[in-house]
Each structure stands twice: as structure tokens, then as C-alpha cells.
Motif scaffolding. Structure first.
Motif, PDB file in Angstrom:
ATOM      1  N   GLN A  26     -13.918   4.542  -5.959  1.00 22.25           N
ATOM      2  CA  GLN A  26     -13.534   2.974  -6.460  1.00 22.25           C
ATOM      3  C   GLN A  26     -12.309   3.153  -7.545  1.00 22.25           C
ATOM      4  OE1 GLN A  26     -17.274   2.231  -8.658  1.00 22.25           O
ATOM      5  NE2 GLN A  26     -18.326   1.842  -6.638  1.00 22.25           N
ATOM      6  N   ALA A  27     -12.074   4.345  -7.945  1.00 22.78           N
ATOM      7  CA  ALA A  27     -10.879   4.606  -8.652  1.00 22.78           C
ATOM      8  C   ALA A  27      -9.741   4.055  -7.966  1.00 22.78           C
ATOM      9  CB  ALA A  27     -10.755   5.772  -9.360  1.00 22.78           C
ATOM     10  N   GLY A  28      -9.605   4.336  -6.693  1.00 21.55           N
ATOM     11  CA  GLY A  28      -8.196   4.029  -5.942  1.00 21.55           C
ATOM     12  C   GLY A  28      -7.668   5.532  -5.440  1.00 21.55           C
ATOM     13  N   LYS A  29      -6.638   5.097  -4.770  1.00 24.23           N
ATOM     14  CA  LYS A  29      -6.173   6.373  -4.240  1.00 24.23           C
ATOM     15  C   LYS A  29      -4.585   6.661  -4.637  1.00 24.23           C
ATOM     16  CE  LYS A  29      -8.417   6.660   0.419  1.00 24.23           C
ATOM     17  NZ  LYS A  29      -8.254   6.540   1.765  1.00 24.23           N
ATOM     18  N   ALA A  66       2.528   2.199 -12.934  1.00 24.70           N
ATOM     19  CA  ALA A  66       1.385   1.969 -13.972  1.00 24.70           C
ATOM     20  C   ALA A  66       0.082   2.210 -13.441  1.00 24.70           C
ATOM     21  CB  ALA A  66       1.642   0.511 -14.480  1.00 24.70           C
ATOM     22  N   GLU A  67      -0.226   1.391 -12.160  1.00 25.35           N
ATOM     23  CA  GLU A  67      -1.404   1.396 -11.516  1.00 25.35           C
ATOM     24  C   GLU A  67      -1.724   2.808 -11.148  1.00 25.35           C
ATOM     25  OE1 GLU A  67      -5.253   0.107 -10.455  1.00 25.35           O
ATOM     26  OE2 GLU A  67      -3.340  -0.970 -11.451  1.00 25.35           O
ATOM     27  N   MET A  68      -0.740   3.590 -10.593  1.00 25.71           N
ATOM     28  CA  MET A  68      -1.085   4.884 -10.206  1.00 25.71           C
ATOM     29  C   MET A  68      -1.432   5.651 -11.448  1.00 25.71           C
ATOM     30  SD  MET A  68      -1.032   6.469  -7.303  1.00 25.71           S
ATOM     31  CE  MET A  68       0.324   5.693  -6.248  1.00 25.71           C
ATOM     32  N   LYS A  69      -0.743   5.618 -12.439  1.00 29.10           N
ATOM     33  CA  LYS A  69      -1.174   6.111 -13.948  1.00 29.10           C
ATOM     34  C   LYS A  69      -2.565   6.265 -14.057  1.00 29.10           C
ATOM     35  CE  LYS A  69       0.309   7.164 -18.633  1.00 29.10           C
ATOM     36  NZ  LYS A  69       1.404   6.511 -19.628  1.00 29.10           N
ATOM     37  N   LYS A  70      -3.020   4.805 -14.195  1.00 34.12           N
ATOM     38  CA  LYS A  70      -4.413   4.487 -14.261  1.00 34.12           C
ATOM     39  C   LYS A  70      -5.372   5.395 -13.514  1.00 34.12           C
ATOM     40  CE  LYS A  70      -3.627  -0.053 -16.092  1.00 34.12           C
ATOM     41  NZ  LYS A  70      -4.001  -1.471 -15.947  1.00 34.12           N
ATOM     42  N   VAL A  71      -4.981   5.265 -12.227  1.00 36.32           N
ATOM     43  CA  VAL A  71      -5.854   6.201 -11.217  1.00 36.32           C
ATOM     44  C   VAL A  71      -5.911   7.575 -11.314  1.00 36.32           C
ATOM     45  CG1 VAL A  71      -6.154   6.697  -8.731  1.00 36.32           C
ATOM     46  CG2 VAL A  71      -5.485   4.225  -9.293  1.00 36.32           C
ATOM     47  N   ASP A 121       0.805  -1.255   0.094  1.00 39.48           N
ATOM     48  CA  ASP A 121      -0.193  -0.063  -0.113  1.00 39.48           C
ATOM     49  C   ASP A 121       0.855   1.334  -0.134  1.00 39.48           C
ATOM     50  OD1 ASP A 121      -1.598   2.228   2.135  1.00 39.48           O
ATOM     51  OD2 ASP A 121      -2.497   1.375   0.519  1.00 39.48           O
ATOM     52  N   LEU A 122       0.670   2.144  -0.904  1.00 38.60           N
ATOM     53  CA  LEU A 122       1.474   3.305  -1.128  1.00 38.60           C
ATOM     54  C   LEU A 122       1.315   4.429   0.011  1.00 38.60           C
ATOM     55  CD1 LEU A 122       0.793   4.273  -4.797  1.00 38.60           C
ATOM     56  CD2 LEU A 122       2.983   3.213  -3.853  1.00 38.60           C
ATOM     57  N   THR A 123       0.283   4.389   0.685  1.00 41.36           N
ATOM     58  CA  THR A 123       0.273   4.995   2.054  1.00 41.36           C
ATOM     59  C   THR A 123       0.950   4.581   3.087  1.00 41.36           C
ATOM     60  OG1 THR A 123      -2.131   5.898   1.281  1.00 41.36           O
ATOM     61  CG2 THR A 123      -1.350   6.236   3.233  1.00 41.36           C
ATOM     62  N   SER A 136      11.377  -0.985  -5.897  1.00 42.28           N
ATOM     63  CA  SER A 136      10.787  -1.995  -6.693  1.00 42.28           C
ATOM     64  C   SER A 136       9.238  -1.998  -6.607  1.00 42.28           C
ATOM     65  CB  SER A 136      11.185  -3.581  -6.149  1.00 42.28           C
ATOM     66  OG  SER A 136      10.501  -4.561  -7.070  1.00 42.28           O
ATOM     67  N   LEU A 137       8.917  -1.812  -5.504  1.00 46.65           N
ATOM     68  CA  LEU A 137       7.330  -1.590  -5.484  1.00 46.65           C
ATOM     69  C   LEU A 137       6.821  -0.451  -6.059  1.00 46.65           C
ATOM     70  CD1 LEU A 137       4.380  -2.531  -4.162  1.00 46.65           C
ATOM     71  CD2 LEU A 137       5.087  -0.937  -2.041  1.00 46.65           C
ATOM     72  N   MET A 138       7.410   0.783  -5.959  1.00 48.61           N
ATOM     73  CA  MET A 138       7.229   2.065  -6.544  1.00 48.61           C
ATOM     74  C   MET A 138       7.228   1.879  -8.029  1.00 48.61           C
ATOM     75  SD  MET A 138       6.504   4.454  -4.426  1.00 48.61           S
ATOM     76  CE  MET A 138       6.568   5.854  -5.406  1.00 48.61           C
ATOM     77  N   GLU A 139       8.099   1.027  -8.702  1.00 53.75           N
ATOM     78  CA  GLU A 139       8.051   0.803 -10.169  1.00 53.75           C
ATOM     79  C   GLU A 139       6.654  -0.073 -10.544  1.00 53.75           C
ATOM     80  OE1 GLU A 139      11.587  -1.289 -11.151  1.00 53.75           O
ATOM     81  OE2 GLU A 139      12.887   0.335 -10.781  1.00 53.75           O
ATOM     82  N   GLU A 140       6.344  -1.045  -9.805  1.00 57.80           N
ATOM     83  CA  GLU A 140       5.154  -1.832  -9.998  1.00 57.80           C
ATOM     84  C   GLU A 140       4.002  -0.933  -9.894  1.00 57.80           C
ATOM     85  OE1 GLU A 140       5.387  -4.942  -7.348  1.00 57.80           O
ATOM     86  OE2 GLU A 140       7.022  -6.332  -8.055  1.00 57.80           O
TER      87      GLU A 140
END
Length: 451
Positions: A233-236, A192-197, A136-138, A185-189
Motif C-alpha cells: 500500500q505504501a507505493g512503489k 516528494a511522493e517518492m521520498k514519502k514512499v 507513473d514512474l515505472t 517536470s514530472l520527476m520534480e513533482e
């Protein structure tokens, strides 16, 4: 010896004896002077050693005491009767200094031990953090702040001793490197998801900006509420970015709902005024019916319906009651003109259909009426099935059985009701189709005029 020789020898001997004692006297004076000078130097050195108690730097004290010891050894002897006393004074002061140095080294050693223990604890803390599951990024941001805090705490801790300092530092650096490698490593993964959000939330912001000034309050309110659910629902995003995006999105939502609130207040005020006017019209209609409307005929009823529709909406809680009172008044008016109940229902539906067609939001009004009729058809068909199921009790009875006869009459009435409802639905469908065709013709006409 011969007298003449003896006198010369005696004279030379006496001269040498006098010279000898003269030299002895000078030596003793020089020796006493040296002893006195040595005593003064030793006492001055003892005073210097005493002053070391005021020196704050123990390292400087350690350097100076050894220098003073060397100086002491280089100073010659002093008076024997003073030697024991001055030696004891010297040893006493030197002992005090070395006691201070010894205590300091012991304290430093203990401090190094404590520093080593504290640094070892920080190493274990970072190792434990690096072994956690990071999903979790937070949470990741919070943990990163914690690791940075530990690094700052490390800098505040002093030297851990020559035997351990380099080793514990290497362990700490390795633990920190392991954590940050895992974090990267987690930030790189997650990029892409953060970009979608980010893209999804930007679309919601753009859409909110596009519609927030629209006057169709109900439609826009429902869409914005749906968009608020989509936002969750889009995420944080990361907190600072999430705050920035949400602030802009909420700005448009708040602007719309504030405007809607003002409009609603004005609408409520207008509805109350409409209620008062409709109540006054009901009184007027009641008085006219009592006075008689045969000379005016159905035109009076049509005028009343027109006036009624032009007065606008009333408060929702009063709508059913007021509309019921109006329909009862209209039914009373039709009866006063001698119109049958069946004909009355047809006229009421025809009038209602006309009013719905002429309304501002005719499509929505007709669609709601159509849905209500479909629901009524389903309910009536269910009632018909229940009535027909009762025929099983009379399958061996004759048709002239009073109970069976009554049941058949009820079934026939329900079937007629279903047919009537289906006919109404069909007429509504035709009206909707006609309105759509008129709207299309109007648009076509506008397009031709524009060209």
C-alpha cells in the motif's frame, strides 16, 4: 642577265632552295614526332580513365575524371588517320565513368530521400511520446528508454540531403527537448511522493529488523503479515531501488518465518507426544474411577487436572475431542463421589478458571474465554427474546395452561442461564484484574530491588 652575275645569283638561289627544303624536312620530322607523342599521351590517358572503374571512391573518380579531361584538352593534335579511332575510345571510357557517377548520384539521392523519410518518422514518434500522459514512474522509465533508443537509432541513419537534413534535425531535437522537459517536470513533482514512499518502507524494514528474532511467533507473524500489506500500500519506488529495499525487508521476513516453521514442526511433534500421554492418562483415570476413588475424594480429581494441564497442548484437530473426553471423565468422577450436577458445573468452572489463571499466556486465555462467554450471553438473550415473544399466543390463557406453563419454565431456565453466564464473566473480570494487579506489584518490587 650578264653571265657573270647570273652564275652568282643562280648559286645563291640554289643554296637558299636547298636550305629551304632542309628546314621543311626538319619541321616535318618534328611534327610527326609531336603527333606520335600526343598519341601516346592520349592513349596513356585513356588507360588511366579505364583504371577509374577499379576506384572505390566515387568522389575520387569524379575529381580525377575532370582532371583527366583537362589534361586531354591540353594535349595537342595527333595523326588524322588515327584521330577518329582514339577520340571514340576516349569518349567511350569517359561515358562509362560519367554513367557510374550519374548512377551513384542517383543512388545517393534516393538514399537521402529514404534517410529523410526515416528521420521524419522518428520525429513523429518522439512527438507522439511527448504528448502522452505521464503519471507513473515505472512507465516513465520505460518511455525514457524508448526515447533514448530512438536517439541511438537516429545516429545510425545517414545524411538526409542538404535541402532537408538541418530542418529535420531541428524538428527532432525540439521533440526530444519537449519530452525531456515534461519528464523533468514530472520527476520534480514525484520526488516528494517518492521520498514519502522511501521513508515508509525504511520504517517497515527497521521494524522487521527489530522483531524478526522475537519468540512470540503468533504475534510477530500477524504483525509481519500486516507489514507486508502496508508495504504494497505504501507505493512503489523505481525498479532498482524497489528491488534493493524489498530484498532487505524480505530477508528479515524469511528469517522469521523459517524459524517459525522449525518451531512449528517441533510444536507439532510435542503436541503429538502430549496427545499420546493424555490418551494414556484418560485410560488411567477410567480404570481408577471403575476401581473407586471415594477414599481419595476430590484430591484425586484435582491431581488429574494438574497432570492434564502439565502435559501441554495436543494437535488442534484433536483438542476438542480429547478435552471433551477428559471433561466427561471428570464429570463421571464427580458423580462417583455423589456431587450434584449444579455443584459439578460450579466446580468445573472454578477448576477451569484456575487452570486459565495458571497458564503461561493467562491474559490471552482469559480474554478468549471472556469473549466466548459474552458471545454466549448474546445468543442466550436472543433465545430469551424469541421465547418471550411466544407469550403473546397465551395472553388470554390462564397460568395453569400446560403449554403456557412449559413456556414459562423455559423462559425461567434461560434467564437463569443468562445470570449464570454474567456471573462467570464477572468472575473472569475479577481474575483478570487480580492478575494485572499482581503483575504491577511484581514490576514495582523488581524496580525497588534494582534501585
Amino acid at each position: 642577265m650578264p653571265r657573270a652575275q647570273r652564275r652568282d645569283l643562280q648559286a645563291e638561289y640554289s643554296r637558299l632552295i636547298e636550305l629551304f627544303y632542309y628546314n621543311i624536312s626538319i619541321y616535318r620530322e618534328l611534327q610527326i614526332n609531336d603527333l606520335k607523342k600526343n598519341q601516346e599521351l592520349k592513349e596513356a590517358l585513356i588507360d588511366k580513365i579505364k583504371l577509374l572503374q577499379d576506384e572505390k571512391s566515387v568522389n575520387q573518380v569524379d575529381f580525377l575524371i575532370h582532371k583527366y579531361l583537362d589534361e586531354w584538352d591540353e594535349i595537342g593534335p595527333t595523326f588524322k588517320d588515327k584521330w577518329d579511332e582514339i577520340r571514340d575510345r576516349f569518349r567511350g571510357e569517359v561515358g562509362k565513368v560519367f554513367d557510374r557517377i550519374r548512377d551513384h548520384k542517383k543512388a545517393v539521392k534516393e538514399e537521402h530521400k529514404q534517410n529523410f523519410e526515416q528521420k521524419s518518422e522518428l520525429v513523429e514518434k518522439v512527438k507522439a511520446i511527448a504528448e502522452q500522459e505521464l503519471d507513473d514512474l515505472t512507465k516513465l522509465q520505460k518511455i525514457t528508454k524508448e526515447v533514448i533508443g530512438i536517439q541511438k537509432e537516429w545516429k545510425k541513419i545517414g545524411f538526409a540531403g542538404r535541402a532537408h537534413n538541418d530542418k529535420v534535425w531541428a524538428d527532432f531535437r525540439a521533440a526530444c527537448d519537449a519530452y525531456f522537459a515534461k519528464r523533468d517536470s514530472l520527476m520534480e513533482e514525484s520526488n516528494a511522493e517518492m521520498k514519502k514512499v522511501r521513508e515508509a518502507k525504511q520504517k517497515l524494514i527497521d521494524r522487521a529488523k527489530e522483531i524478526y528474532q522475537t519468540e512470540d511467533f503468533n504475534s510477530v507473524a500477524n504483525e509481519l503479515k500486516g507489514m507486508q500489506r502496508q508495504w504494497k500500500q505504501a507505493g512503489k519506488l523505481l525498479p532498482h531501488e524497489e528491488y534493493k529495499f524489498f530484498k532487505e525487508f524480505r530477508k528479515y521476513c524469511d528469517a522469521f518465518f523459517n524459524k517459525k516453521k522449525v518451531a512449528s514442526e517441533e510444536q507439532v511433534k510435542a503436541a503429538k507426544e502430549s496427545l499420546q500421554k493424555k490418551e494414556a492418562l484418560l485410560v488411567e483415570i477410567s480404570q481408577a474411577i471403575e476401581a473407586g476413588i471415594k477414599d481419595k475424594g476430590e484430591k484425586a480429581i484435582e491431581d488429574w487436572r494438574k497432570q492434564w494441564n502439565e502435559l501441554g497442548e495436543v494437535p488442534y484437530k484433536m483438542k476438542s475431542k480429547v478435552e471433551g473426553s477428559f471433561e466427561n471423565a471428570m464429570e463421571k468422577a464427580y458423580r462417583s463421589l455423589g456431587i450434584s450436577k449444579t455443584e459439578l458445573k460450579e466446580k468445573q468452572f472454578k477448576s477451569k478458571l484456575k487452570n486459565l489463571s495458571n497458564a503461561k499466556n493467562a491474559d490471552d486465555q482469559l480474554a478468549r474465554e471472556r469473549s466466548a462467554i459474552i458471545q454466549k450471553i448474546k445468543e442466550t438473550q436472543t433465545a430469551l427474546a424469541q421465547e418471550e415473544s411466544k407469550l403473546d399466543f397465551f395472553k388470554f390463557s390462564k397460568d395453569d395452561n400446560p403449554l403456557k406453563k412449559e413456556l414459562l419454565q423455559r423462559i425461567d431456565a434461560v434467564k437463569k442461564e443468562i445470570d449464570s453466564l454474567k456471573n462467570k464473566k464477572k468472575r473472569i473480570d475479577l481474575t483478570i484484574k487480580e492478575l494485572a494487579q499482581e503483575d504491577q506489584e511484581e514490576k514495582l518490587k523488581e524496580s525497588e530491588e534494582h534501585n
